[in-house]
Design a protein around this motif. Structure first.
Motif, short mmCIF file in Angstrom:
data_model
loop_
_atom_site.label_atom_id
_atom_site.label_comp_id
_atom_site.label_asym_id
_atom_site.label_seq_id
_atom_site.Cartn_x
_atom_site.Cartn_y
_atom_site.Cartn_z
N ARG A 31 -9.56 -42.86 -6.27
CA ARG A 31 -9.05 -41.96 -6.87
C ARG A 31 -6.80 -42.89 -6.29
NH1 ARG A 31 -9.95 -38.04 -9.56
NH2 ARG A 31 -7.67 -37.37 -9.19
N ALA A 32 -6.57 -44.20 -6.94
CA ALA A 32 -5.62 -44.92 -6.69
C ALA A 32 -6.24 -45.75 -8.48
CB ALA A 32 -6.30 -46.60 -5.91
N ILE A 40 -3.05 -48.92 -4.47
CA ILE A 40 -2.26 -48.55 -4.95
C ILE A 40 -2.88 -46.76 -4.50
CG2 ILE A 40 0.11 -47.11 -4.49
CD1 ILE A 40 0.72 -49.63 -6.34
N PHE A 41 -3.29 -46.23 -3.33
CA PHE A 41 -3.54 -44.90 -2.94
C PHE A 41 -3.03 -44.27 -2.60
CE2 PHE A 41 -6.60 -42.53 0.14
CZ PHE A 41 -7.32 -42.53 -0.93
N TRP A 42 -2.60 -42.38 -3.12
CA TRP A 42 -2.93 -41.56 -2.95
C TRP A 42 -2.93 -40.45 -2.32
CZ3 TRP A 42 -0.84 -43.72 -7.26
CH2 TRP A 42 0.27 -44.61 -6.96
N TYR A 44 -5.57 -38.67 -3.77
CA TYR A 44 -5.57 -37.63 -4.46
C TYR A 44 -5.06 -38.25 -5.83
CZ TYR A 44 -0.49 -37.60 -3.33
OH TYR A 44 0.56 -36.97 -3.30
N ALA A 46 -3.68 -40.59 -9.00
CA ALA A 46 -1.99 -40.83 -8.66
C ALA A 46 -0.77 -39.75 -9.64
CB ALA A 46 -2.22 -42.29 -9.84
N PRO A 47 -0.01 -39.25 -8.70
CA PRO A 47 1.51 -39.04 -9.53
C PRO A 47 2.40 -39.52 -10.64
CG PRO A 47 1.89 -39.89 -7.74
CD PRO A 47 0.42 -40.33 -8.02
N GLY A 50 5.04 -41.94 -8.86
CA GLY A 50 4.24 -42.74 -8.19
C GLY A 50 4.17 -43.91 -8.72
#
Length: 62
Positions: A31-32, A40-42, A44, A46-47, A50
């Motif tokens: 989920r990155a 780059i990892f959130w 959830y 990726a917004p 972001g």
């Protein structure tokens, strides 16, 4: 993909479909996004902001 299109030729977008053989084994399900090989990892989906910030920061650091 919508955000990446804002950057036109400054960004190359590679989509890896999880259903394709070997993709899950190689990339997992993080989920990155990856920017120049850096994950780059959130935690959830990726917004949009972001993704935009990550690409802008990478372009400006050149």
């Amino acid at each position: 993909m919508r955000v990446v299109k804002e950057f036109k030729e400054n960004v190359i977008f590679n989509l890896h479909e999880i259903e394709e053989q070997g993709v899950k084994e190689e990339f997992g399900l993080p989920r990155a996004i990856f920017v120049n090989g850096r994950e780059i990892f959130w935690g959830y989906e990726a917004p949009e902001n972001g993704i935009r910030d990550a690409n802008t920061n990478e372009i400006n650091s050149r």
